[in-house]
Motif scaffolding. Structure first.
Motif, PDB file in Angstrom:
ATOM      1  N   GLY A   1      69.038  41.927  84.005  1.00  0.00           N
ATOM      2  CA  GLY A   1      67.880  42.125  84.874  1.00  0.00           C
ATOM      3  C   GLY A   1      66.636  41.402  84.391  1.00  0.00           C
TER       4      GLY A   1
ATOM      5  N   ILE B   1      64.963  37.766  83.121  1.00  0.00           N
ATOM      6  CA  ILE B   1      65.231  36.335  83.089  1.00  0.00           C
ATOM      7  C   ILE B   1      64.312  35.587  82.134  1.00  0.00           C
ATOM      8  N   HIS B   2      63.484  36.307  81.380  1.00  0.00           N
ATOM      9  CA  HIS B   2      62.613  35.616  80.408  1.00  0.00           C
ATOM     10  C   HIS B   2      63.480  35.096  79.261  1.00  0.00           C
ATOM     11  N   ASP B   3      63.615  33.782  79.138  1.00  0.00           N
ATOM     12  CA  ASP B   3      64.555  33.333  78.108  1.00  0.00           C
ATOM     13  C   ASP B   3      63.973  32.496  76.994  1.00  0.00           C
ATOM     14  N   ILE B   4      62.739  32.046  77.140  1.00  0.00           N
ATOM     15  CA  ILE B   4      62.237  31.082  76.156  1.00  0.00           C
ATOM     16  C   ILE B   4      62.013  31.729  74.777  1.00  0.00           C
TER      17      ILE B   4
ATOM     18  N   SER C   1      66.704  40.580  73.469  1.00  0.00           N
ATOM     19  CA  SER C   1      65.353  40.342  73.945  1.00  0.00           C
ATOM     20  C   SER C   1      65.161  41.029  75.300  1.00  0.00           C
TER      21      SER C   1
ATOM     22  N   LEU D   1      60.555  43.104  79.922  1.00  0.00           N
ATOM     23  CA  LEU D   1      60.048  43.978  80.970  1.00  0.00           C
ATOM     24  C   LEU D   1      60.224  45.440  80.562  1.00  0.00           C
ATOM     25  N   THR D   2      59.252  46.242  80.927  1.00  0.00           N
ATOM     26  CA  THR D   2      59.362  47.669  80.662  1.00  0.00           C
ATOM     27  C   THR D   2      60.610  48.221  81.342  1.00  0.00           C
TER      28      THR D   2
ATOM     29  N   GLY E   1      47.760  42.381  86.309  1.00  0.00           N
ATOM     30  CA  GLY E   1      48.833  43.358  86.391  1.00  0.00           C
ATOM     31  C   GLY E   1      49.873  43.342  85.293  1.00  0.00           C
ATOM     32  N   CYS E   2      50.590  44.480  85.237  1.00  0.00           N
ATOM     33  CA  CYS E   2      51.842  44.558  84.472  1.00  0.00           C
ATOM     34  C   CYS E   2      51.716  44.394  82.975  1.00  0.00           C
TER      35      CYS E   2
ATOM     36  N   THR F   1      57.988  32.322  90.968  1.00  0.00           N
ATOM     37  CA  THR F   1      59.104  31.391  90.875  1.00  0.00           C
ATOM     38  C   THR F   1      59.509  31.338  89.402  1.00  0.00           C
TER      39      THR F   1
ATOM     40  N   ALA G   1      60.297  29.123  86.411  1.00  0.00           N
ATOM     41  CA  ALA G   1      60.235  27.759  85.880  1.00  0.00           C
ATOM     42  C   ALA G   1      61.329  27.532  84.844  1.00  0.00           C
TER      43      ALA G   1
ATOM     44  N   SER H   1      46.759  37.788  76.269  1.00  0.00           N
ATOM     45  CA  SER H   1      47.592  37.018  77.201  1.00  0.00           C
ATOM     46  C   SER H   1      48.199  37.907  78.285  1.00  0.00           C
ATOM     47  N   SER H   2      47.360  38.721  78.872  1.00  0.00           N
ATOM     48  CA  SER H   2      47.785  39.605  79.982  1.00  0.00           C
ATOM     49  C   SER H   2      48.869  40.590  79.581  1.00  0.00           C
TER      50      SER H   2
HETATM   51  C1  B12 Z   1      56.414  32.972  81.414  1.00  0.00           C
HETATM   52  C2  B12 Z   1      56.585  34.363  81.972  1.00  0.00           C
HETATM   53  C3  B12 Z   1      57.466  34.528  83.029  1.00  0.00           C
HETATM   54  C4  B12 Z   1      58.337  33.402  83.564  1.00  0.00           C
HETATM   55  C5  B12 Z   1      59.589  33.252  82.659  1.00  0.00           C
HETATM   56  C6  B12 Z   1      60.175  31.849  82.722  1.00  0.00           C
HETATM   57  C7  B12 Z   1      61.293  31.665  81.741  1.00  0.00           C
HETATM   58  N1  B12 Z   1      62.053  30.645  82.018  1.00  0.00           N
HETATM   59  O1  B12 Z   1      61.472  32.348  80.749  1.00  0.00           O
HETATM   60  C8  B12 Z   1      58.663  33.944  85.004  1.00  0.00           C
HETATM   61  C9  B12 Z   1      57.638  33.381  85.961  1.00  0.00           C
HETATM   62  C10 B12 Z   1      60.029  33.651  85.539  1.00  0.00           C
HETATM   63  C11 B12 Z   1      58.409  35.423  84.838  1.00  0.00           C
HETATM   64  C12 B12 Z   1      58.905  36.352  85.735  1.00  0.00           C
HETATM   65  C13 B12 Z   1      58.547  37.673  85.707  1.00  0.00           C
HETATM   66  N2  B12 Z   1      57.692  38.264  84.890  1.00  0.00           N
HETATM   67 CO1  B12 Z   1      57.004  37.405  83.353  1.00  0.00          CO
HETATM   68  N3  B12 Z   1      55.966  36.666  81.923  1.00  0.00           N
HETATM   69  C14 B12 Z   1      55.868  35.472  81.440  1.00  0.00           C
HETATM   70  C15 B12 Z   1      54.810  35.446  80.313  1.00  0.00           C
HETATM   71  C16 B12 Z   1      53.523  34.890  80.893  1.00  0.00           C
HETATM   72  C17 B12 Z   1      55.176  34.668  79.072  1.00  0.00           C
HETATM   73  C18 B12 Z   1      56.553  34.957  78.486  1.00  0.00           C
HETATM   74  C19 B12 Z   1      56.908  33.859  77.523  1.00  0.00           C
HETATM   75  O2  B12 Z   1      57.616  32.921  77.871  1.00  0.00           O
HETATM   76  N4  B12 Z   1      56.374  33.923  76.315  1.00  0.00           N
HETATM   77  C20 B12 Z   1      56.555  32.936  75.282  1.00  0.00           C
HETATM   78  C21 B12 Z   1      57.575  33.422  74.239  1.00  0.00           C
HETATM   79  C22 B12 Z   1      57.649  32.452  73.083  1.00  0.00           C
HETATM   80  O3  B12 Z   1      57.158  34.659  73.738  1.00  0.00           O
HETATM   81  P1  B12 Z   1      58.058  35.971  73.850  1.00  0.00           P
HETATM   82  O4  B12 Z   1      58.944  35.886  75.000  1.00  0.00           O
HETATM   83  O5  B12 Z   1      57.201  37.142  73.708  1.00  0.00           O
HETATM   84  O6  B12 Z   1      59.009  35.869  72.552  1.00  0.00           O
HETATM   85  C23 B12 Z   1      58.540  35.977  71.218  1.00  0.00           C
HETATM   86  C24 B12 Z   1      58.530  37.405  70.674  1.00  0.00           C
HETATM   87  O7  B12 Z   1      58.416  38.390  71.666  1.00  0.00           O
HETATM   88  C25 B12 Z   1      59.767  37.526  69.863  1.00  0.00           C
HETATM   89  N5  B12 Z   1      61.030  37.860  70.538  1.00  0.00           N
HETATM   90  C26 B12 Z   1      61.438  37.651  71.795  1.00  0.00           C
HETATM   91  N6  B12 Z   1      62.683  38.023  71.986  1.00  0.00           N
HETATM   92  C27 B12 Z   1      63.141  38.487  70.814  1.00  0.00           C
HETATM   93  C28 B12 Z   1      64.367  38.996  70.448  1.00  0.00           C
HETATM   94  C29 B12 Z   1      64.566  39.428  69.144  1.00  0.00           C
HETATM   95  C30 B12 Z   1      65.889  39.953  68.773  1.00  0.00           C
HETATM   96  C31 B12 Z   1      63.495  39.363  68.208  1.00  0.00           C
HETATM   97  C32 B12 Z   1      63.700  39.867  66.848  1.00  0.00           C
HETATM   98  C33 B12 Z   1      62.261  38.853  68.585  1.00  0.00           C
HETATM   99  C34 B12 Z   1      62.083  38.400  69.876  1.00  0.00           C
HETATM  100  O8  B12 Z   1      59.880  36.229  69.336  1.00  0.00           O
HETATM  101  C35 B12 Z   1      59.548  35.264  70.354  1.00  0.00           C
HETATM  102  C36 B12 Z   1      59.066  34.012  69.732  1.00  0.00           C
HETATM  103  O9  B12 Z   1      57.853  34.161  69.025  1.00  0.00           O
HETATM  104  C37 B12 Z   1      54.703  36.964  79.971  1.00  0.00           C
HETATM  105  C38 B12 Z   1      53.363  37.406  79.407  1.00  0.00           C
HETATM  106  C39 B12 Z   1      53.326  37.245  77.922  1.00  0.00           C
HETATM  107  N7  B12 Z   1      52.198  36.767  77.464  1.00  0.00           N
HETATM  108  O10 B12 Z   1      54.262  37.550  77.214  1.00  0.00           O
HETATM  109  C40 B12 Z   1      55.022  37.595  81.323  1.00  0.00           C
HETATM  110  C41 B12 Z   1      55.552  39.007  81.406  1.00  0.00           C
HETATM  111  C42 B12 Z   1      56.576  39.265  80.328  1.00  0.00           C
HETATM  112  N8  B12 Z   1      56.211  39.040  82.779  1.00  0.00           N
HETATM  113  C43 B12 Z   1      55.991  40.112  83.387  1.00  0.00           C
HETATM  114  C44 B12 Z   1      56.483  40.374  84.701  1.00  0.00           C
HETATM  115  C45 B12 Z   1      56.046  41.663  85.332  1.00  0.00           C
HETATM  116  C46 B12 Z   1      57.320  39.473  85.351  1.00  0.00           C
HETATM  117  C47 B12 Z   1      57.920  39.656  86.742  1.00  0.00           C
HETATM  118  C48 B12 Z   1      58.393  41.036  87.111  1.00  0.00           C
HETATM  119  C49 B12 Z   1      57.046  39.110  87.841  1.00  0.00           C
HETATM  120  C50 B12 Z   1      55.634  39.154  87.686  1.00  0.00           C
HETATM  121  N9  B12 Z   1      55.022  39.801  88.599  1.00  0.00           N
HETATM  122  O11 B12 Z   1      55.032  38.582  86.792  1.00  0.00           O
HETATM  123  C51 B12 Z   1      59.072  38.644  86.698  1.00  0.00           C
HETATM  124  C52 B12 Z   1      60.355  39.317  86.213  1.00  0.00           C
HETATM  125  C53 B12 Z   1      61.554  38.509  86.398  1.00  0.00           C
HETATM  126  C54 B12 Z   1      62.744  39.139  85.744  1.00  0.00           C
HETATM  127  N10 B12 Z   1      63.589  39.817  86.510  1.00  0.00           N
HETATM  128  O12 B12 Z   1      62.920  39.025  84.551  1.00  0.00           O
HETATM  129  C55 B12 Z   1      55.190  41.083  82.595  1.00  0.00           C
HETATM  130  C56 B12 Z   1      56.018  42.211  82.002  1.00  0.00           C
HETATM  131  C57 B12 Z   1      55.381  43.537  82.260  1.00  0.00           C
HETATM  132  C58 B12 Z   1      56.182  44.703  81.935  1.00  0.00           C
HETATM  133  N11 B12 Z   1      55.578  45.560  81.180  1.00  0.00           N
HETATM  134  O13 B12 Z   1      57.288  44.894  82.349  1.00  0.00           O
HETATM  135  C59 B12 Z   1      54.496  40.155  81.539  1.00  0.00           C
HETATM  136  C60 B12 Z   1      54.129  40.882  80.240  1.00  0.00           C
HETATM  137  C61 B12 Z   1      53.230  39.529  82.173  1.00  0.00           C
HETATM  138  C62 B12 Z   1      52.366  40.404  82.961  1.00  0.00           C
HETATM  139  N12 B12 Z   1      51.409  41.075  82.381  1.00  0.00           N
HETATM  140  O14 B12 Z   1      52.543  40.436  84.140  1.00  0.00           O
HETATM  141  N13 B12 Z   1      57.652  35.670  83.795  1.00  0.00           N
END
Ligand code: B12
Lengths: 221, 478
Positions: free
Chosen positions: A106, A108-111, A154, A157-158, B96-97, B202, B204, B353-354
């Protein structure tokens, strides 16, 4: 093969990984096999030395993310070529440890997960990345089939973080929980959350994720 | 005149449009839905069903742009807060969120709770430049299938402003429609003035998510406005030049626009953008940067190029707590957007970062909005403001304090009166206990939360909402 030529070869392998040249790494790995080189030396002094150096440069702040990811992928590509041959060696060659990573169902955040994977690869681990939006059953089956030391989950989402708990619960049901350390990450996860669901650890960034894994496996970094 | 700045020249907009079309035609976009692919094929797209890729032509884009309404109202339960798109001034959207909250009492970061949604809505209700309420957090104290619906209902019950939210599953749509009907009554379509709109992201690079797409298409059938929100980060999920990242994000937006217009011709669409850049070392998504503003501002220009209403991310920060960095970044990511004429700016209330809600910033951001608005409104060089007669009357020496114009002007919009920034003398400031922006915002929040709820929802309406909530709770769990 002459020692000097051999040294130059091995240095090319090291550089291919260090500079993230995937094609070059594959070519060199094939050459090593064709020339009948000692694959343990090839690994330790060539490819692994390169990835270790890349990891150090990253930790020191000299390497940025793209450089690290390219090095990690070059390493993976070389490994893919060498692995079948190395298995044939008497006693085999042990990888420093297998890690399975996935973004849960559920989600799709993969980066973020991909970056964690690159860091783990750069630290010498063998990483199997199952991708994003992965069904719990696929995660469980992969753990059973691959027997990794670490499972990294990873969730950003909540609404999907609960899958981390569900997977841990299924591992318990399947009697596999004690065989693998589970670590979690992603925006809504936390140390507290990890404790609550019975995970072995949490980190909010990729560097700490490696430290966490090293710690869990009793290795010094 | 009102200040009008632009991020792209007319020529550059055309170039970016052409680039986006080239991406759509030559590279294509992934729609992981048989149904949507069939619809796109019928609409003229070349479709590779095996790879789930649709190649969309410029003619299709033009048709979609033509069929999308150029103006509509984001309605509010309290019609005083109706927001007409496009707008003559920039309105604001509660961001949001988020995941966490900086606890108002302890100042410590903790996981968000449903009570935060209610509190934030009450604070937002009293922010005069805020018009669109997106629940600022996804609480984790109630992890159930129906949490999304609980959040939407809680938002509606605590603010009388327009509510925006994101839907993740088609199963949620009937409950959302039930809430809209509970507030607006039965109507055939909610196209011209709907109290709810949905955010559609969307994925990306160049993908769509099946569950979110089908849920949003279902909503668009009823005429519920959809905000298309690409989020590519330059260098990780998008190409590493601002220019190409904008072109790709615009292509993603257009692909969504085409899909929505084919599914529901005439459906109201808002073109949005939340493009980012990343920490070059860790890949962390960054929002409070100049490059973020440039990309988002350019996406706003593209929306205006197509004549479509727009919402852009803005008023953003990567800081972990309210303070110098947060205010610096939020101002830098607001003013340029306001000057370029953004309809709605989405970002207020969140930091880190939101991901983290900060009550204080809801109030501080409304103030940033006012200061930016004042600059945007510019210098009024109008006959009515020509005070030659005052200059003549006072002549050389003396003062203008006794002029009628002065008395009037001091109470007009000529001079914006900040209630948050300290504008006292040093001694006065000391006597007041050395207040700063954050303390001043806290006092306002105390006042709002301890006072009576503004514009409460009528009892019978609230009863209906609670019924919808409990039904959602039962049925969605199944
Ligand atoms: C880019 C992004 C997207 C992109 C993702 C594209 C892709 N190809 O991955 C898209 C546009 C598709 C997207 C969609 C959605 N997103 Co989004 N997204 C983001 C955003 C802005 C950045 C995420 C990201 O890429 N970060 C960069 C990476 C490097 O950081 P990271 O993922 O946190 O990973 C690091 C650490 O967390 C840790 N880590 C991660 N995984 C793991 C695993 C292990 C084992 C360990 C040890 C560590 C670890 O290490 C990583 C590297 O340093 C975040 C906000 C944020 N600032 O985080 C929202 C965010 C996560 N999204 C959010 C939401 C709500 C959504 C959507 C529901 C739609 C929407 N309204 O925004 C959909 C959900 C889709 C779905 N079903 O999954 C919310 C989540 C809220 C919540 N509490 O649930 C956030 C917080 C933003 C917000 N405030 O709205 N999203």
């Amino acid at each position: 093969m002459q020692d000097l030529v051999k040294d130059a070869f091995i240095d090319k392998m090291r550089m291919a990984v260090l500079e993230g040249e995937e094609d070059e790494a594959v070519t060199m790995a094939k050459k090593a096999i064709d020339e009948g080189m000692d694959l343990v030396t090839v690994m330790n002094e060539g490819f692994l030395a390169g990835i270790r150096e890349a990891g150090e440069l990253y930790a020191a702040g000299d390497y940025y993310l793209p450089e690290l990811v390219c090095s990690a992928d070059a390493m993976k590509a070389a490994l893919a070529v060498l692995d079948p041959e190395m298995r044939k060696l008497p006693g085999g060659v042990k990888s420093s440890g297998k890690i399975i990573l996935a973004t849960v169902k559920g989600d799709i955040h993969d980066i973020g997960k991909t970056i964690v994977g690159a860091m783990m690869t750069a630290s010498g681990y063998e990483v199997i990345d199952l991708g994003a939006d992965v069904d719990n059953s696929v995660v469980i089956q992969s753990v059973i089939a691959q027997e990794p030391l670490i499972l990294g989950l990873s969730a950003l989402l909540t609404t999907t973080m609960n899958e981390q708990k569900h997977i841990i619960d299924s591992l318990i049901e399947n009697g596999f929980r004690s065989k693998v350390k589970v670590i979690v990450g992603g925006a809504p996860a936390s140390h507290e959350w990890a404790r609550k669901i019975g995970a072995d650890g949490y980190s909010d960034n990729a560097m700490d994720a490696v430290r966490l894994v090293n710690g869990l496996l009793g290795r010094t970094d | 005149m009102k200040i009008q700045s632009s991020f792209l020249s007319e020529e550059e907009r055309k170039i970016i449009h052409a680039d986006s079309i080239r991406i759509l035609e030559e590279i294509g976009v992934k729609f992981p839905s048989e149904q949507v692919l069939t619809m796109l094929a019928a609409g003229g797209a070349k479709v590779d069903f095996d790879r789930q890729i649709a190649y969309i032509s410029e003619a299709m884009v033009k048709k979609a742009v033509a069929s999308a309404p150029k103006s509509f109202i984001l309605g509010a339960r309290n019609s005083e807060f109706d927001f007409k798109m496009p707008s003559l001034f920039s309105g604001y959207n509660l961001d949001g969120c988020g995941v966490n909250v900086l606890d108002f009492r302890t100042g410590m970061r903790r996981p968000a709770r449903i009570s935060d949604v209610a509190d934030a809505a009450r604070i937002f209700e009293e922010m005069d430049l805020g018009f669109v309420h997106w629940s600022p957090v996804s609480p984790s104290d109630m992890l159930s299938e129906s949490v999304g619906m609980m959040i939407t209902a809680t938002s509606f019950m605590n603010t009388s402003k327009h509510v925006q939210d994101e839907v993740q599953e088609q199963a949620e749509v009937p409950y959302i429609m039930a809430m809209i009907k509970a507030i607006m009554g039965e109507q055939k379509t909610y196209r011209d003035r709907c109290v709810y709109s949905a955010t559609y992201c969307t994925v990306a690079p160049l993908c769509h998510d099946e569950a979110m797409l089908s849920a949003n298409i279902a909503l668009s059938h009823y005429g519920v406005p959809i905000l298309i929100y690409p989020m590519s980060a330059s260098g990780t999920t998008g190409p590493a030049s601002l220019y190409s990242n904008i072109a790709m994000a615009n292509a993603e937006s257009l692909s969504a626009l085409v899909a929505f217009q084919l599914a529901s011709p005439g459906a109201p669409i808002i073109l949005g953008a939340a493009l980012g850049v990343v920490n070059v070392r860790s890949g962390i998504f960054l929002e409070g940067t100049p490059e973020t503003t440039l990309q988002i501002g350019a996406m706003g220009e593209m929306a205006r190029y197509y004549g479509m209403p727009n919402t852009t991310a803005g008023c953003l920060t990567d800081a972990k707590q309210p303070g110098m960095q947060s205010v610096l970044e939020k101002t830098l990511t607001t003013l340029p957007l306001v000057l370029s004429g953004a309809d709605i700016i989405q970002g207020i209330g969140l930091i880190e970062s939101s991901t983290t809600l900060c009550y204080e910033h809801i109030v501080i951001d409304n103030e940033i909005a006012h200061l930016c608005k004042r600059i945007k409104d510019g210098i009024d060089v109008d006959q009515a403001k020509d005070y030659f007669s005052d200059i003549k009357e006072v002549g050389q020496g003396g003062h203008f304090l006794k002029q009628k114009n002065t008395r009037k002007a001091f109470r007009s919009e000529e001079f914006y009166q900040s209630t948050l920034c300290d504008r006292n003398s040093y001694d006065e400031w000391e006597q007041l206990g050395r207040p700063d922006l954050i303390q001043n915002s806290r006092a306002k929040i105390e006042n709002i939360l301890s006072g009576e709820k503004k514009n409460p929802m009528p009892n019978d309406m609230e009863k209906l909402m609670r019924e919808i909530m409990s039904e959602a709770e039962q049925k969605l769990a199944e």
